[in-house]
Design a protein around this motif. Structure first.
Motif, short mmCIF file in Angstrom:
data_model
loop_
_atom_site.label_atom_id
_atom_site.label_comp_id
_atom_site.label_asym_id
_atom_site.label_seq_id
_atom_site.Cartn_x
_atom_site.Cartn_y
_atom_site.Cartn_z
N PHE A 12 0.72 -3.42 -6.45
CA PHE A 12 1.75 -3.64 -5.43
C PHE A 12 2.35 -5.03 -5.58
O PHE A 12 3.58 -5.21 -5.52
CB PHE A 12 1.15 -3.46 -4.04
N GLY A 15 4.60 -5.20 -8.53
CA GLY A 15 5.85 -4.50 -8.24
C GLY A 15 6.76 -5.27 -7.33
O GLY A 15 7.97 -5.38 -7.57
N ILE A 16 6.19 -5.84 -6.25
CA ILE A 16 7.02 -6.58 -5.29
C ILE A 16 7.56 -7.85 -5.91
O ILE A 16 8.67 -8.30 -5.59
CB ILE A 16 6.22 -6.87 -4.00
N SER A 99 9.80 -4.72 3.28
CA SER A 99 8.58 -4.15 2.70
C SER A 99 7.37 -4.47 3.57
O SER A 99 6.48 -3.63 3.76
CB SER A 99 8.38 -4.70 1.29
N LEU A 113 6.44 -0.60 -1.20
CA LEU A 113 7.12 -0.94 -2.45
C LEU A 113 8.41 -0.14 -2.61
O LEU A 113 9.43 -0.69 -3.04
CB LEU A 113 6.19 -0.67 -3.63
#
Length: 464
Positions: A12, A15-16, A99, A113
């Protein structure tokens, strides 16, 4: 439903981080390519500079947004980079805050995400972040306030009050940018009333540890919600006026609010501005706003920003910036929010019907399937429906606070489809994500003002 209390996994955070780099890159690339004031920059950039030169002026909005622009000018100078870079930086953080809200709603990293990805592909948010305008500041502080409230619901005692204080300060800040930031506060109050009504009418079978943060809203007292939090918001809002009133002594705090209110009452309809749009056109993206338009005969020429336009038959390249959403993503998000409102309404109606039949187990309003749609739907309506009664000239960007919740709605559906056992639903979710990216790339020329031919320009723009 089991609510995870663990921190998001490594994938995560990777990805962020990629989403943030993506958002930063598109906001800062070519930030000073148009060496001219664009749209309302003629007001807000100059007002920000006025604070640094101690020049008196009247502004139709509270001062915080111009303070932030002034900070950017103070650090980088009164030039296109100087009065735009703070907006670009703040605009790039909005997908991250959204998010964070998504994660707090259900503690699911995949949903958080996907929400960030969709927000990073929002064309209107991208365009607004690249110029010295005010709307990204409303979103930043308003969403930050909601994130703080949701975090506070995971705590008790002094920790909860600390997060509520942060939320109150953020609510005060969003209203100190523009008054329509009040929609974020209205959404919180409506949700609290819904939570209180749900608790009184249905109760809850979930243990405190298994309840979603939004289900704990009913734990907030009248004192916390109607005295403590708004008291901090009002204090912060008032503090932000002090430098402005000291520099512009013609009006006191009460008088300047009367002047601002009077100004907005006199702003007319479609005859005043060609890009005025009615509230019901916003979800369908019927009337975007042209922020910049110029033509040239060669991409090798210096980018024209002044002087008379070239004859139309000599045009070879067009530089155009439209404040417009990512079309496919926008329309999909509109469908998602409508579906979510219908779904949430049906869930509540079904539970009430079961309650009347004294089937208490079936009537329990608990879990993500009810509370997450409730949070999104109530906040969407709180930020959208007040515009129904507004008679002044309004624009597509007034829909931006509400549109943040349409992104949460679409992400919720996509995340659910990706986790479904049905292969077709998983493929639909992947197709929506891929097509949203393709639509974003296709529209980049009018998001960033890249040179395009007249034919391509006619295809990409949406006529109002």
């Amino acid at each position: 439903m089991r609510v995870s209390s663990s921190r998001p996994p490594l994938w995560f955070w990777i990805g962020i981080s990629c989403v943030w780099v993506f958002a930063l890159a598109f906001r800062f690339w070519g930030l000073e390519r148009f060496n001219t004031l664009v749209f309302d920059e003629v007001y807000f950039a100059k007002f920000g500079h006025n604070y640094l030169t101690q020049t008196e002026f009247f502004d139709a909005h509270p001062p915080l947004g111009k303070y932030i622009i002034a900070l950017g000018i103070a650090l980088k100078g009164f030039n296109t980079w100087g009065f735009r870079w703070m907006n670009a930086l703040i605009g790039a953080t909005i997908p991250l805050i959204l998010s964070g809200i998504a994660y707090q709603l259900c503690k699911r990293p995949s949903y958080a995400l996907i929400t960030a990805v969709l927000a990073s592909l929002d064309g209107l948010l991208l365009v607004e972040s690249r110029y010295a305008l005010l709307n990204v500041h409303i979103l930043f502080f308003g969403l930050l306030a909601h994130w703080s409230v949701l975090i506070s619901l995971n705590h008790q005692g002094h920790q909860r009050n600390g997060w509520l204080a942060a939320a109150g300060a953020s609510f005060g800040a969003t209203i100190a940018v523009k008054w329509n930031g009040l929609g974020f506060l209205l959404g919180l109050y409506l949700l609290w009333l819904v939570a209180k009504a749900g608790q009184a009418w249905f109760g809850s079978s979930d243990s405190p540890k298994r309840r979603l943060p939004i289900q704990r809203l009913s734990e907030l007292s009248w004192l916390q919600l109607f005295v403590y939090l708004p008291g901090i918001a009002l204090f912060i809002y008032s503090i932000f006026w002090i430098p402005h009133l000291a520099q512009n002594p013609d009006f006191n705090l009460w008088q300047v609010h009367k002047e601002i209110f009077g100004y907005h009452r006199q702003v007319g309809g479609d005859e005043v501005h060609p890009y005025c749009s009615a509230w019901y056109t916003w979800p369908l993206l019927l009337k975007p706003i042209s922020y910049f338009y110029q033509v040239t005969q060669s991409t090798l020429e210096p980018l024209p920003v002044t002087g008379p336009p070239l004859p139309q038959n000599a045009v070879k390249w067009i530089y155009s910036v439209y404040a417009i959403g990512n079309p496919l993503l926008w329309w999909a998000s509109t469908i998602a929010i409508l579906a979510l409102l219908v779904w949430g309404g049906w869930q509540i109606w079904h539970s009430i019907a079961q309650r009347h039949q004294e089937d208490h187990d079936a009537a329990n309003l608990s879990g993500e399937q009810v509370w997450l749609p409730c949070y999104i739907g109530v906040n969407y309506l709180a930020n959208f429906l007040p515009w129904v009664g507004v008679s002044r000239c309004t624009f597509l960007y007034h829909y931006m606070p509400a549109s943040m919740f349409t992104s949460l709605a679409l992400a919720w559906y996509i995340d659910g489809w990706l986790r479904a056992s049905d292969r077709w639903m998983r493929q639909l979710a992947m197709a929506l994500l891929l097509l949203s990216l393709v639509s974003f790339i296709i529209c980049l020329p009018i998001f960033l003002g890249l040179p395009i031919s007249p034919m391509i320009w006619r295809i990409l723009r949406v006529r109002g």
